[in-house]
Design an enzyme around this catalytic site. Structure first.
Site, PDB file in Angstrom:
ATOM      1  N   TYR A  19      10.800  -4.515  -0.785  1.00 27.44           N
ATOM      2  CA  TYR A  19      11.929  -3.592  -0.881  1.00 27.44           C
ATOM      3  C   TYR A  19      11.577  -2.338  -1.672  1.00 27.44           C
ATOM      4  CZ  TYR A  19      14.784  -7.529   0.820  1.00 27.44           C
ATOM      5  OH  TYR A  19      15.307  -8.562   1.562  1.00 27.44           O
ATOM      6  N   LYS A  49       4.296 -17.771   0.847  1.00 31.74           N
ATOM      7  CA  LYS A  49       3.708 -17.917   2.186  1.00 31.74           C
ATOM      8  C   LYS A  49       2.198 -17.800   2.017  1.00 31.74           C
ATOM      9  CE  LYS A  49       3.971 -18.321   6.691  1.00 31.74           C
ATOM     10  NZ  LYS A  49       4.334 -19.608   7.347  1.00 31.74           N
ATOM     11  N   ASP A  96      21.223 -16.508   0.704  1.00 34.79           N
ATOM     12  CA  ASP A  96      22.322 -16.533   1.683  1.00 34.79           C
ATOM     13  C   ASP A  96      22.368 -17.886   2.388  1.00 34.79           C
ATOM     14  OD1 ASP A  96      22.940 -13.870   1.099  1.00 34.79           O
ATOM     15  OD2 ASP A  96      23.279 -13.358   3.203  1.00 34.79           O
ATOM     16  N   ASP A 154      16.203 -13.175  -1.150  1.00 36.63           N
ATOM     17  CA  ASP A 154      17.367 -12.580  -0.495  1.00 36.63           C
ATOM     18  C   ASP A 154      17.841 -13.500   0.630  1.00 36.63           C
ATOM     19  OD1 ASP A 154      19.299 -10.738   0.277  1.00 36.63           O
ATOM     20  OD2 ASP A 154      17.885  -9.417   1.307  1.00 36.63           O
ATOM     21  N   ASP A 187       8.811 -21.216   5.010  1.00 36.17           N
ATOM     22  CA  ASP A 187       9.437 -21.757   6.224  1.00 36.17           C
ATOM     23  C   ASP A 187       9.881 -23.197   5.996  1.00 36.17           C
ATOM     24  OD1 ASP A 187       6.717 -22.280   6.010  1.00 36.17           O
ATOM     25  OD2 ASP A 187       6.231 -21.841   8.102  1.00 36.17           O
TER      26      ASP A 187
HETATM   27  C1  IPM Z   1      21.754  -8.821  -1.964  1.00 43.28           C
HETATM   28  C2  IPM Z   1      21.987  -7.779  -0.911  1.00 43.28           C
HETATM   29  C3  IPM Z   1      21.126  -6.575  -1.221  1.00 43.28           C
HETATM   30  C4  IPM Z   1      19.682  -7.025  -1.261  1.00 43.28           C
HETATM   31  C5  IPM Z   1      21.287  -5.395  -0.262  1.00 43.28           C
HETATM   32  C6  IPM Z   1      22.724  -4.930  -0.181  1.00 43.28           C
HETATM   33  C7  IPM Z   1      20.380  -4.254  -0.620  1.00 43.28           C
HETATM   34  O1  IPM Z   1      21.730  -8.292   0.335  1.00 43.28           O
HETATM   35  O2  IPM Z   1      22.034  -8.544  -3.140  1.00 43.28           O
HETATM   36  O3  IPM Z   1      21.297  -9.901  -1.641  1.00 43.28           O
HETATM   37  O4  IPM Z   1      19.042  -7.142  -0.234  1.00 43.28           O
HETATM   38  O5  IPM Z   1      19.199  -7.305  -2.346  1.00 43.28           O
HETATM   39 MN    MN Z   2      21.257 -10.402   0.321  1.00 52.46          MN
END
Ligand code: IPM
Ligand code: MN
Length: 353
Positions: free
Chosen positions: A142, A188, A248, A244, A220
């Protein structure tokens, strides 16, 4: 009495609604425990871009670096889709994280027993799961240079230095030592040189933390184990992009992305944000789940102000309100009765008082 000074950046979409809910809960904590709470609000994200031509106005950044604690609701807006580079709302967040040098992002993912039927996993798999993902936050893909897109070729760069790996790994080892003593470092390493460096640095540190059992896992396989055997995880340490994605995924185990909180630490100023995004589809309707924001507020009380009892009071209040059966729309299911963002926050505040 403590001074609880918060720089509040509500941002876009549901950000302002969940920030208001979190603030309301902090007010209840301050009044119960006799602390002085001040909340100074600044613009960030698309909404700041519209007002000031940049998603991170100088005034916002100046306030944030002064701290001592920054709360961020959410950034992102479909109207920003045509914007590129540092005009994008997400760029404000990435810059903020980097300026605050909060390289370690702690994302707890714990299944709340009253919500176990909301889990995307079978209750017997999800039940009792309790982990923290430590995501490296200020390096990796990033941030790596060079980056760019000329329309026919695009490039991003994955780079980590040994010291970047070491400092976030220490946060994870220490956290594991205070928890169940199990650390899974995710990489990885069968393909990426960066992961090979990551793995060797983390392995070298293990002897300094004899109370922690370290294992390495390829990303993975980790993605698969998170949905088949999540109870095996205590602390997961991983780089920026893997963290990230995996965080989720972990939220699906908990039942809703709206439940997850985060604390980004390592620098002088802590940054606290719910893991969910701006959710423009439900923004402004008062139905967003404020639990991720409220729990981020609890992490702020603990990490930035050393108010552990107060943080526990917030966590306990959320647990009681859930046990009482209150549910926001995302948790109520199709036929269940849902309360609004504000009603849920009021109930948490009352449970604290
Ligand atoms: C998170 C979000 C952010 C990230 C985005 C909005 C830049 O998805 O905090 O997980 O990727 O870190
Ligand atoms: Mn995120």
């Amino acid at each position: 009495m403590s001074e609880v000074r918060v720089v509040s950046l509500p941002g876009d979409g549901i950000g302002p609604e969940v920030t208001e809910a979190m603030t309301h809960v902090l007010e209840a904590v301050a009044s119960k425990y006799g602390h002085r709470l001040t909340v100074a609000e600044y613009a960030v994200g698309y909404h700041a871009f519209e007002e000031c031509g940049t998603p991170l106005p100088d005034e916002t950044l100046a306030a944030a670096v002064k701290g001592p604690a920054v709360f961020l609701g959410a950034v992102g807006d479909p109207r920003a889709d045509g914007l590129t580079g540092d005009k994008r709302p997400e760029a404000a967040l990435l810059r903020l994280r980097s300026e605050l040098q909060c390289f370690a992002n702690l994302r707890p993912a714990k299944v709340d027993q009253p919500l176990v039927t909301m889990s995307a996993l079978k209750p017997e798999i999800a039940s009792g799961c309790d982990m923290v993902i430590v995501r490296e936050l200020t390096g990796g893909l990033y941030y790596g240079m060079p980056r760019g897109n000329d329309g026919t070729r695009a490039v991003n760069t994955l780079v980590y230095t040994a010291s970047e790996v070491e400092r976030v790994a220490r946060v994870a080892f220490e956290l594991a030592g205070r928890r169940r003593g199990h650390l899974t470092s995710v990489d990885k390493a069968n393909v990426l040189e960066v992961s090979q460096l990551w793995r060797s640095i983390v392995s070298d540190l293990a002897s300094e933390y004899p109370e922690v059992t370290l294992e390495h896992m390829l990303v993975d396989r980790a993605a698969m184990e998170l949905v088949t055997y999540p109870a095996r995880f205590d602390v997961i340490l991983t780089e920026n992009m893997f963290g990230d994605i995996l965080s989720d995924e972990a939220s699906a185990m908990c039942g809703s992305l709206g439940l997850l909180s985060s604390a980004s630490v390592g620098g002088d100023v802590g940054l606290y944000e719910p893991v969910h995004g701006s959710a423009p589809d439900i923004a402004g309707r008062g139905i967003a789940n404020p639990i991720g924001a409220i729990r981020s507020g609890a992490m702020m009380l603990s990490h930035s102000f050393g108010l552990q009892e107060e943080a526990d009071a917030v966590e306990g209040a959320v647990t009681r309100v859930l046990a009482d059966g209150l549910r926001t729309a995302d948790l109520a299911g199709p036929n269940g009765k849902a309360v609004s963002t504000r009603e849920f926050a009021n109930a948490v505040a009352e449970a604290i008082a």
